[in-house]
Design a protein around this motif. Structure first.
Motif, PDB file in Angstrom:
ATOM      1  N   ARG A 302       0.835  -1.204   0.000  1.00  0.00           N
ATOM      2  CA  ARG A 302       0.000   0.000   0.000  1.00  0.00           C
ATOM      3  C   ARG A 302       0.866   1.248   0.000  1.00  0.00           C
ATOM      4  O   ARG A 302       0.617   2.202  -0.746  1.00  0.00           O
ATOM      5  CB  ARG A 302      -0.928  -0.039   1.227  1.00  0.00           C
ATOM      6  CG  ARG A 302      -2.036   1.022   1.248  1.00  0.00           C
ATOM      7  CD  ARG A 302      -1.572   2.379   1.763  1.00  0.00           C
ATOM      8  NE  ARG A 302      -0.893   2.242   3.037  1.00  0.00           N
ATOM      9  CZ  ARG A 302       0.004   3.105   3.489  1.00  0.00           C
ATOM     10  NH1 ARG A 302       0.368   4.157   2.776  1.00  0.00           N
ATOM     11  NH2 ARG A 302       0.590   2.903   4.663  1.00  0.00           N
ATOM     12  N   PHE A 303       1.903   1.272   0.830  1.00  0.00           N
ATOM     13  CA  PHE A 303       2.810   2.405   0.941  1.00  0.00           C
ATOM     14  C   PHE A 303       3.469   2.723  -0.403  1.00  0.00           C
ATOM     15  O   PHE A 303       3.458   3.872  -0.866  1.00  0.00           O
ATOM     16  CB  PHE A 303       3.856   2.070   2.005  1.00  0.00           C
ATOM     17  CG  PHE A 303       4.995   3.044   2.124  1.00  0.00           C
ATOM     18  CD1 PHE A 303       4.840   4.240   2.794  1.00  0.00           C
ATOM     19  CD2 PHE A 303       6.241   2.737   1.596  1.00  0.00           C
ATOM     20  CE1 PHE A 303       5.909   5.129   2.933  1.00  0.00           C
ATOM     21  CE2 PHE A 303       7.308   3.613   1.727  1.00  0.00           C
ATOM     22  CZ  PHE A 303       7.138   4.811   2.396  1.00  0.00           C
ATOM     23  N   LEU A 304       4.030   1.710  -1.049  1.00  0.00           N
ATOM     24  CA  LEU A 304       4.714   1.926  -2.317  1.00  0.00           C
ATOM     25  C   LEU A 304       3.736   2.326  -3.424  1.00  0.00           C
ATOM     26  O   LEU A 304       4.062   3.165  -4.275  1.00  0.00           O
ATOM     27  CB  LEU A 304       5.490   0.677  -2.717  1.00  0.00           C
ATOM     28  CG  LEU A 304       6.678   0.326  -1.814  1.00  0.00           C
ATOM     29  CD1 LEU A 304       7.288  -1.006  -2.236  1.00  0.00           C
ATOM     30  CD2 LEU A 304       7.733   1.427  -1.828  1.00  0.00           C
ATOM     31  N   TRP A 307       2.937   6.007  -2.949  1.00  0.00           N
ATOM     32  CA  TRP A 307       4.053   6.847  -3.368  1.00  0.00           C
ATOM     33  C   TRP A 307       4.204   6.849  -4.892  1.00  0.00           C
ATOM     34  O   TRP A 307       4.516   7.881  -5.492  1.00  0.00           O
ATOM     35  CB  TRP A 307       5.356   6.391  -2.700  1.00  0.00           C
ATOM     36  CG  TRP A 307       5.610   7.124  -1.425  1.00  0.00           C
ATOM     37  CD1 TRP A 307       5.483   6.659  -0.158  1.00  0.00           C
ATOM     38  CD2 TRP A 307       6.014   8.497  -1.306  1.00  0.00           C
ATOM     39  NE1 TRP A 307       5.778   7.643   0.745  1.00  0.00           N
ATOM     40  CE2 TRP A 307       6.116   8.783   0.073  1.00  0.00           C
ATOM     41  CE3 TRP A 307       6.298   9.500  -2.225  1.00  0.00           C
ATOM     42  CZ2 TRP A 307       6.495  10.041   0.549  1.00  0.00           C
ATOM     43  CZ3 TRP A 307       6.668  10.758  -1.758  1.00  0.00           C
ATOM     44  CH2 TRP A 307       6.763  11.013  -0.389  1.00  0.00           C
ATOM     45  N   GLU A 308       3.979   5.711  -5.525  1.00  0.00           N
ATOM     46  CA  GLU A 308       4.128   5.649  -6.981  1.00  0.00           C
ATOM     47  C   GLU A 308       3.130   6.581  -7.671  1.00  0.00           C
ATOM     48  O   GLU A 308       3.481   7.300  -8.615  1.00  0.00           O
ATOM     49  CB  GLU A 308       3.949   4.204  -7.451  1.00  0.00           C
ATOM     50  CG  GLU A 308       4.348   3.964  -8.891  1.00  0.00           C
ATOM     51  CD  GLU A 308       5.832   4.186  -9.142  1.00  0.00           C
ATOM     52  OE1 GLU A 308       6.209   4.293 -10.321  1.00  0.00           O
ATOM     53  OE2 GLU A 308       6.610   4.286  -8.179  1.00  0.00           O
ATOM     54  N   ARG A 309       1.906   6.582  -7.196  1.00  0.00           N
ATOM     55  CA  ARG A 309       0.908   7.489  -7.772  1.00  0.00           C
ATOM     56  C   ARG A 309       1.321   8.951  -7.595  1.00  0.00           C
ATOM     57  O   ARG A 309       1.216   9.763  -8.521  1.00  0.00           O
ATOM     58  CB  ARG A 309      -0.464   7.245  -7.125  1.00  0.00           C
ATOM     59  CG  ARG A 309      -1.168   5.992  -7.639  1.00  0.00           C
ATOM     60  CD  ARG A 309      -2.609   5.951  -7.156  1.00  0.00           C
ATOM     61  NE  ARG A 309      -2.682   5.744  -5.716  1.00  0.00           N
ATOM     62  CZ  ARG A 309      -2.738   4.544  -5.138  1.00  0.00           C
ATOM     63  NH1 ARG A 309      -2.692   3.460  -5.894  1.00  0.00           N
ATOM     64  NH2 ARG A 309      -2.803   4.436  -3.830  1.00  0.00           N
ATOM     65  N   LEU A 310       1.804   9.282  -6.405  1.00  0.00           N
ATOM     66  CA  LEU A 310       2.187  10.651  -6.134  1.00  0.00           C
ATOM     67  C   LEU A 310       3.409  11.069  -6.955  1.00  0.00           C
ATOM     68  O   LEU A 310       3.442  12.166  -7.547  1.00  0.00           O
ATOM     69  CB  LEU A 310       2.492  10.822  -4.645  1.00  0.00           C
ATOM     70  CG  LEU A 310       2.986  12.211  -4.233  1.00  0.00           C
ATOM     71  CD1 LEU A 310       1.922  13.258  -4.477  1.00  0.00           C
ATOM     72  CD2 LEU A 310       3.410  12.202  -2.770  1.00  0.00           C
ATOM     73  N   LEU A 311       4.420  10.210  -7.039  1.00  0.00           N
ATOM     74  CA  LEU A 311       5.636  10.550  -7.772  1.00  0.00           C
ATOM     75  C   LEU A 311       5.341  10.785  -9.257  1.00  0.00           C
ATOM     76  O   LEU A 311       5.861  11.726  -9.867  1.00  0.00           O
ATOM     77  CB  LEU A 311       6.682   9.454  -7.603  1.00  0.00           C
ATOM     78  CG  LEU A 311       7.248   9.273  -6.195  1.00  0.00           C
ATOM     79  CD1 LEU A 311       8.121   8.031  -6.122  1.00  0.00           C
ATOM     80  CD2 LEU A 311       8.024  10.497  -5.735  1.00  0.00           C
ATOM     81  N   LYS A 312       4.499   9.954  -9.829  1.00  0.00           N
ATOM     82  CA  LYS A 312       4.134  10.123 -11.234  1.00  0.00           C
ATOM     83  C   LYS A 312       3.385  11.436 -11.451  1.00  0.00           C
ATOM     84  O   LYS A 312       3.601  12.137 -12.457  1.00  0.00           O
ATOM     85  CB  LYS A 312       3.298   8.938 -11.716  1.00  0.00           C
ATOM     86  CG  LYS A 312       4.099   7.661 -11.875  1.00  0.00           C
ATOM     87  CD  LYS A 312       3.199   6.507 -12.332  1.00  0.00           C
ATOM     88  CE  LYS A 312       4.018   5.224 -12.539  1.00  0.00           C
ATOM     89  NZ  LYS A 312       3.155   4.091 -12.924  1.00  0.00           N
ATOM     90  N   GLU A 313       2.527  11.778 -10.511  1.00  0.00           N
ATOM     91  CA  GLU A 313       1.767  13.022 -10.640  1.00  0.00           C
ATOM     92  C   GLU A 313       2.694  14.227 -10.533  1.00  0.00           C
ATOM     93  O   GLU A 313       2.572  15.190 -11.319  1.00  0.00           O
ATOM     94  CB  GLU A 313       0.710  13.069  -9.546  1.00  0.00           C
ATOM     95  CG  GLU A 313      -0.143  14.320  -9.565  1.00  0.00           C
ATOM     96  CD  GLU A 313      -1.185  14.303  -8.456  1.00  0.00           C
ATOM     97  OE1 GLU A 313      -1.511  15.403  -7.950  1.00  0.00           O
ATOM     98  OE2 GLU A 313      -1.657  13.215  -8.082  1.00  0.00           O
ATOM     99  N   VAL A 314       3.622  14.208  -9.580  1.00  0.00           N
ATOM    100  CA  VAL A 314       4.526  15.351  -9.371  1.00  0.00           C
ATOM    101  C   VAL A 314       5.510  15.487 -10.513  1.00  0.00           C
ATOM    102  O   VAL A 314       5.857  16.601 -10.925  1.00  0.00           O
ATOM    103  CB  VAL A 314       5.246  15.207  -8.021  1.00  0.00           C
ATOM    104  CG1 VAL A 314       6.329  16.279  -7.884  1.00  0.00           C
ATOM    105  CG2 VAL A 314       4.271  15.293  -6.861  1.00  0.00           C
ATOM    106  N   ALA A 315       5.986  14.353 -11.051  1.00  0.00           N
ATOM    107  CA  ALA A 315       7.019  14.380 -12.090  1.00  0.00           C
ATOM    108  C   ALA A 315       6.475  14.730 -13.466  1.00  0.00           C
ATOM    109  O   ALA A 315       7.254  14.972 -14.387  1.00  0.00           O
ATOM    110  CB  ALA A 315       7.727  13.018 -12.144  1.00  0.00           C
ATOM    111  N   ARG A 316       5.159  14.757 -13.637  1.00  0.00           N
ATOM    112  CA  ARG A 316       4.569  15.053 -14.953  1.00  0.00           C
ATOM    113  C   ARG A 316       4.986  16.411 -15.469  1.00  0.00           C
ATOM    114  O   ARG A 316       5.016  17.389 -14.724  1.00  0.00           O
ATOM    115  CB  ARG A 316       3.036  15.000 -14.872  1.00  0.00           C
ATOM    116  CG  ARG A 316       2.464  13.620 -15.104  1.00  0.00           C
ATOM    117  CD  ARG A 316       1.000  13.695 -15.505  1.00  0.00           C
ATOM    118  NE  ARG A 316       0.203  14.504 -14.569  1.00  0.00           N
ATOM    119  CZ  ARG A 316      -0.847  14.047 -13.919  1.00  0.00           C
ATOM    120  NH1 ARG A 316      -1.227  12.818 -14.079  1.00  0.00           N
ATOM    121  NH2 ARG A 316      -1.525  14.817 -13.106  1.00  0.00           N
TER     122      ARG A 316
END
Length: 316
Positions: A302-304, A307-316
């Motif tokens: 769940r943690f990863l 974070w994966e969803r958030l990192l992809k959103e921020v890095a867009r």
């Protein structure tokens, strides 16, 4: 993705670097606070790479995870540019809490991430985009045996931190059960608090030894008054330990009914300690419920995923 972050919080970073990316950690010749490099007491995968601070400008970095206010200046100096930025806040605010402005509140382009909903509520984030990614723990396995009728406590620097971590409560709890206090700079704690040596022992162990040692104790005691959410509490639950904790900050969310005893009444907590000490089958049953609750809410997958969803959103 290549993610730059500093080695600040060993337990949290150990979970974070289990993800699918390359994690760049700065290293300096003295391996000081801004250049610790790879962990030496935690197991990190090969995807975590040490890069000398003077070579960071040569690196392709897609995103930076900040964890301390001065790291933004290090990004400017060492990296020479600002990739997408996430500021991860590990701690609850200090000082005038209702009016505590977060250091990242007015930094353009920073997404502020808290590790608990309590922290998000207490920090003033101003206009900064803000979210919560709750903790995740690398599962150490159900190691609890409870063979030693003692309570495990994990706290770093209890003499210096005093009431913040509940050090003043330890003499009261030591009358209910002998304590084993694990953590950095715990030596001399019993003398400092006036607790008989057989009722309070100090231990400094590396992470890989700590879980086994904790799990031999009958229960885990979390006397901390003011913290974000001690990862040691979640680790104890993963180990299958029954827990006794103050009902402060995020603990009431982390420990559901049946997984331990959470209260702000010291008499209730000391009685819970005595009950677990006197009844190993009860301690085992509550510890099993604690483990199930921890796996469901604070599991690594769940943690990863969060974070994966958030990192992809921020890095867009």
């Amino acid at each position: 993705m290549r993610i730059l972050l500093w080695h600040v919080h060993g337990s949290w970073t150990t979970a974070f670097v289990q993800g699918p990316h390359t994690y760049v950690v700065p290293v300096t010749p003295d391996r000081g606070p801004d250049g610790l490099g790879r962990a030496r007491t935690f197991d990190w995968p090969d995807s975590v790479v040490e890069i000398p601070s003077e070579r960071l400008r040569e690196q392709d970095v897609d995103l930076v995870v900040l964890q301390r206010p001065h790291e933004l200046a290090l990004v400017d100096r060492w990296l020479g540019r600002r990739p997408p930025l996430v500021y991860l806040e590990h701690n609850a605010p200090d000082g005038d809490v209702p009016r505590t402005r977060h250091p990242a509140a007015d930094v353009p382009g920073v997404t502020l991430v808290h590790v608990t909903h309590f922290n998000r509520l207490m920090w003033d984030a101003g206009p900064a985009p803000t979210t919560v990614v709750e903790h995740g723990v690398v599962d150490p396995g159900r190691l609890w045996t409870g063979e030693l009728p003692r309570a495990a406590v994990v706290v770093n620097e209890p003499v210096r931190r005093g009431r913040t971590v509940g050090a003043d409560l330890l003499p009261v709890f030591a009358r209910a059960a002998p304590l084993d206090v694990f953590g950095m700079k715990t030596e001399g704690l019993a003398d400092h608090l006036g607790i008989p040596a057989d009722r309070c022992r100090s231990h400094e162990l590396v992470q890989r030894e700590l879980h086994t040692a904790m799990a031999r104790r009958r229960l885990y005691l979390h006397p901390v008054r003011w913290t974000s959410l001690g990862l040691s509490l979640l680790e104890a639950m993963h180990l299958g330990m029954p827990v006794v904790a103050l009902a402060t900050t995020e603990a009431t969310e982390a420990v559901p009914p049946g997984a331990g005893v959470v209260s702000n009444r010291v008499d209730v907590l000391t009685q819970a300690v005595r009950d677990f000490l006197a009844d190993p089958p009860h301690a085992r049953a509550v510890g099993e419920a604690a483990r199930a609750a921890a796996l469901a809410r604070y599991g690594l997958t769940r943690f990863l995923d969060d974070w994966e969803r958030l990192l992809k959103e921020v890095a867009r």
